[in-house]
Design an enzyme around this catalytic site. Structure first.
Site, PDB file in Angstrom:
ATOM      1  N   LYS A   1       1.401 -39.670  -1.506  1.00 35.88           N
ATOM      2  CA  LYS A   1       0.276 -38.774  -1.739  1.00 35.88           C
ATOM      3  C   LYS A   1      -0.591 -39.220  -2.915  1.00 35.88           C
ATOM      4  O   LYS A   1      -1.807 -39.037  -2.899  1.00 35.88           O
ATOM      5  CB  LYS A   1       0.774 -37.343  -1.923  1.00 35.88           C
ATOM      6  CG  LYS A   1       1.326 -36.744  -0.630  1.00 35.88           C
ATOM      7  CD  LYS A   1       1.495 -35.254  -0.729  1.00 35.88           C
ATOM      8  CE  LYS A   1       1.871 -34.681   0.629  1.00 35.88           C
ATOM      9  NZ  LYS A   1       0.823 -34.913   1.643  1.00 35.88           N
TER      10      LYS A   1
ATOM     11  N   ALA B   1      -1.150 -42.406  -3.972  1.00 36.47           N
ATOM     12  CA  ALA B   1      -1.962 -43.543  -3.530  1.00 36.47           C
ATOM     13  C   ALA B   1      -3.015 -43.100  -2.521  1.00 36.47           C
ATOM     14  O   ALA B   1      -4.180 -43.523  -2.590  1.00 36.47           O
ATOM     15  CB  ALA B   1      -1.064 -44.616  -2.912  1.00 36.47           C
ATOM     16  N   ASN B   2      -2.629 -42.240  -1.583  1.00 40.54           N
ATOM     17  CA  ASN B   2      -3.577 -41.787  -0.562  1.00 40.54           C
ATOM     18  C   ASN B   2      -4.772 -41.062  -1.184  1.00 40.54           C
ATOM     19  O   ASN B   2      -5.930 -41.318  -0.852  1.00 40.54           O
ATOM     20  CB  ASN B   2      -2.883 -40.841   0.425  1.00 40.54           C
ATOM     21  CG  ASN B   2      -1.810 -41.533   1.248  1.00 40.54           C
ATOM     22  OD1 ASN B   2      -1.793 -42.762   1.355  1.00 40.54           O
ATOM     23  ND2 ASN B   2      -0.913 -40.750   1.813  1.00 40.54           N
TER      24      ASN B   2
ATOM     25  N   LEU C   1      -4.949 -24.585   6.774  1.00 44.25           N
ATOM     26  CA  LEU C   1      -4.358 -23.956   7.964  1.00 44.25           C
ATOM     27  C   LEU C   1      -4.436 -24.848   9.197  1.00 44.25           C
ATOM     28  O   LEU C   1      -4.454 -24.351  10.333  1.00 44.25           O
ATOM     29  CB  LEU C   1      -5.069 -22.627   8.234  1.00 44.25           C
ATOM     30  CG  LEU C   1      -5.077 -21.639   7.053  1.00 44.25           C
ATOM     31  CD1 LEU C   1      -6.006 -20.466   7.343  1.00 44.25           C
ATOM     32  CD2 LEU C   1      -3.656 -21.161   6.752  1.00 44.25           C
TER      33      LEU C   1
ATOM     34  N   ASP D   1      -4.333 -35.188   2.167  1.00 45.67           N
ATOM     35  CA  ASP D   1      -4.775 -36.107   1.110  1.00 45.67           C
ATOM     36  C   ASP D   1      -6.270 -36.394   1.224  1.00 45.67           C
ATOM     37  O   ASP D   1      -6.981 -36.467   0.216  1.00 45.67           O
ATOM     38  CB  ASP D   1      -3.980 -37.408   1.185  1.00 45.67           C
ATOM     39  CG  ASP D   1      -2.497 -37.190   0.938  1.00 45.67           C
ATOM     40  OD1 ASP D   1      -2.173 -36.271   0.163  1.00 45.67           O
ATOM     41  OD2 ASP D   1      -1.676 -37.910   1.530  1.00 45.67           O
TER      42      ASP D   1
END
Length: 632
Positions: A364, A366-367, A541, A572
């Site tokens: 997460k 890096a993304n 959601l 992300d």
């Protein structure tokens, strides 16, 4: 005026005057020679009643033979001023870049029996023409000669160096050199450009060479991958500015530009372009002085042409785009994602088989960092990798996407984290995490990168790293006046010490259920997170969009529906876009709406980093379907 009268005025014999004006004065001292020549020039004396019968006799005429007159007027002005000051006339010829024309001009100069020539050879083959000047004992000062190490030249390598140094002094590291192919000036200035980068520790890449004949590199400006340019020709710089203005890009906000400039004549208003004037006038004066020294056998000045290269104005110079707007720092996990395509997600007691797999850097942290960088913002990533082959792949891909990697540390005792992702045909996935080096990221290692929190708008946090590291980062961000966005991945309970420093809390529906089971509605859960310390809440959601609870806006935003291939990186992409557009000054409602488009694009392709959208593509699409949310 006769030779006898010249001799009387100089206080020397007639034979002494004859020897000096006919170039046979090796035995005569320097002071006598200079005194006689001064009187000869003053009274315009020509031996033998204006008929030059001896080839060595002085005519007090100099020749200027240039490869091309283009942008040479100031050079000639400088040479003329010095020649006239010293009692010489000038014959000026243009070779037009032709060896044949050059030879004809040399023949004419020899027949005119000039005392000396300022010669700019056409090319290396011009060396064959040098014999004619030697035969007629004509002194020569070569300029820009490819075959002569003792020639005189304007140091375009140094000008290129100085121009590049100026760009770097403004904080630019994403720089390029706009050149004209086949131009000697461009070649030399590019050498100075490379030398300056090397001395300042910036790696040179081939894509830093920007040929004016091909404008594809302009896409780097739109993506903020290129923030500063030096141009070797002023006309090239002017054309670039015109192109950028047509595309509504502004200097120096979107691009800083420095150009070399030949001639200031005809400029009726201040230029928009910062420039370094090429000292052609001074160069012409310098070379003519050296030639007269040779013709009059004075003690030669052996120094090369040297001068300062000052910047004329700063109209098109500023700090880089990302320094004008605050940067973003991401603290989080760094993994190698191993994606396995399956027809059905694994179930207890069942074996899932796959025919295809895909490997890419992820996590997460890096993304989200790459998501921000692709949207045109300067971003730094703080995280940890192992000392293995996977870590080299991580560095390569992260740097390729223009993320600052100064905050990425190596743990020699651990392997790089991995995420094993089972991806179903409908885009749904299950993920198993091997924490690896992520698990060893410590609060102390966060604090040692405090400098990365300077001039920063948002700190993006996720809980795939140790909780005490998340807490340290949140506290440091608060201390530096940086807002935080927290994604509670794999977070099993709310931590008051973290929540009190959380400005925007972004769980998905499943995470919200886990962290707040006592509330039955989305609205109730959001209110509960506010009570626990979060300033704002966005609950994502999936295909239903998201719910926002913020002091400026409360309500639902619908999702954007694209064909779903892989939902792994949707959150992300959403958070990266949210932070980018909040930093740009968008209200949270519009920033979140744009973020839903970024998330939609990400699910339409496989993988995470390869599926993240760039700013130009994202905004071009939104302007077609929902233009009112793009402000500028």
């Amino acid at each position: 005026m006769t030779i006898k009268e010249i001799a009387q005025l100089a206080g020397v014999s007639i034979s002494t005057v004859s020897k000096i004006v006919n170039g046979k004065d090796d035995s005569i001292n320097q002071k006598t020679r200079e005194r006689v020549l001064e009187i000869v020039k003053e009274y315009n004396y020509t031996p033998y009643a204006s008929v030059k019968l001896v080839s060595e006799a002085k005519t007090f005429v100099l020749g200027v033979l240039l490869n091309s007159f283009t942008r040479s007027s100031l050079f000639l002005n400088g040479a003329i001023a010095v020649a006239q000051k010293n009692g010489y006339g000038l014959l000026v010829y243009d070779s037009l870049g032709s060896l044949e024309t050059e030879l004809k001009n040399i023949t004419t100069l020899c027949k005119s029996q000039v005392d000396g020539v300022i010669w700019e050879p056409v090319n290396y083959e011009s060396k064959e023409h040098e014999q004619y000047f030697k035969k007629y004992k004509i002194e020569v000062c070569r300029i820009n000669a490819p075959f002569d190490s003792s020639h005189y030249f304007i140091d375009f390598t140094q000008i290129g160096y100085e121009a590049t140094k100026l760009l770097l002094s403004y904080g630019h590291t994403k720089v390029g050199c706009l050149i004209r192919r086949g131009s000697i000036r461009s070649k030399l200035a590019l050498e100075g450009f490379k030398k300056c980068l090397l001395e300042h520790g910036i790696p040179f890449r081939d894509n830093m060479i920007l040929p004016e004949e091909n404008d594809e590199w302009q896409n780097q400006i739109f993506a903020h991958l290129l923030t500063g340019i030096i141009s070797t020709h002023f006309t090239s710089a002017q054309l670039l500015v015109e192109d950028l203005e047509k595309k509504r890009l502004q200097m120096p906000y979107n691009l800083s530009l420095i150009s070399l400039r030949d001639d200031l004549r005809g400029i009726t208003q201040p230029s928009k372009i910062s420039s370094i004037r090429i000292p052609n006038y001074e160069f012409g004066s310098f070379v003519c002085e050296r030639l007269i020294e040779k013709c009059e056998k004075r003690q030669l000045n052996t120094e090369n042409f040297q001068t300062a290269y000052p910047l004329e104005n700063t109209h098109s110079l500023d700090v880089p785009y990302f320094s004008q707007t605050k940067q973003i720092v991401v603290v989080g996990s760094i993994n190698i994602d191993v994606i396995l395509n399956v027809t059905e997600l694994p179930q207890p007691g069942q074996v899932a088989s796959t025919n295809t797999s895909f490997t890419s850097p992820g996590g997460k942290g890096a993304n989200q960092a790459v998501a921000v960088a692709k949207l045109g913002h300067q971003v730094s990533l703080i995280g940890k990798v192992g000392n293995d082959y996977d870590s080299a792949l991580v560095y390569s891909i992260i740097e390729e996407n223009h993320v600052n990697t100064l905050g990425i540390l190596r743990d020699p005792q651990a392997e790089t984290g991995k995420a094993y992702i089972h991806l179903q045909d409908n885009g749904e996935s299950t993920i198993t995490i091997l924490n690896g080096a992520n698990e060893t990221l410590s609060p102390e290692e966060i604090l040692m990168h405090k400098d990365l929190f300077q001039n920063t708008s948002y700190c993006l946090l996720q809980t795939e790293i140790p909780e005490n590291a998340v807490e340290a980062a949140a506290h440091l961000a608060h201390e530096c006046g940086v807002k935080t966005i927290l994604k509670p991945a794999v977070m099993k309970r709310l931590h008051p010490s973290i929540m009190k420093y959380t400005d925007i809390f972004v769980p998905n529906k499943t995470e919200a259920e886990l962290l707040c089971p006592e509330e039955t509605t989305i609205e109730g859960k959001a209110e509960a997170f506010i009570r626990h310390g979060a300033k704002s809440v966005i609950i994502t959601l999936g295909h239903l969009g998201c719910y926002i609870k913020d002091p400026t806006f409360t309500g639902y935003l619908p999702a954007v529906h694209f064909s779903t291939i892989d939902t792994t990186g949707a959150a992300d992409a959403f958070i990266g876009a949210l932070a980018a557009y909040l930093t740009d000054g968008y209200p949270i409602e519009h920033a979140a709406r744009i973020a839903t488009y970024a998330a939609a694009f990400s699910v339409a392709r496989q993988g995470v980093i390869p599926a993240l959208i760039d700013r130009n593509s994202l905004e071009a699409y939104i302007k077609k379907v929902e233009p009112n949310i793009i402000q500028f």
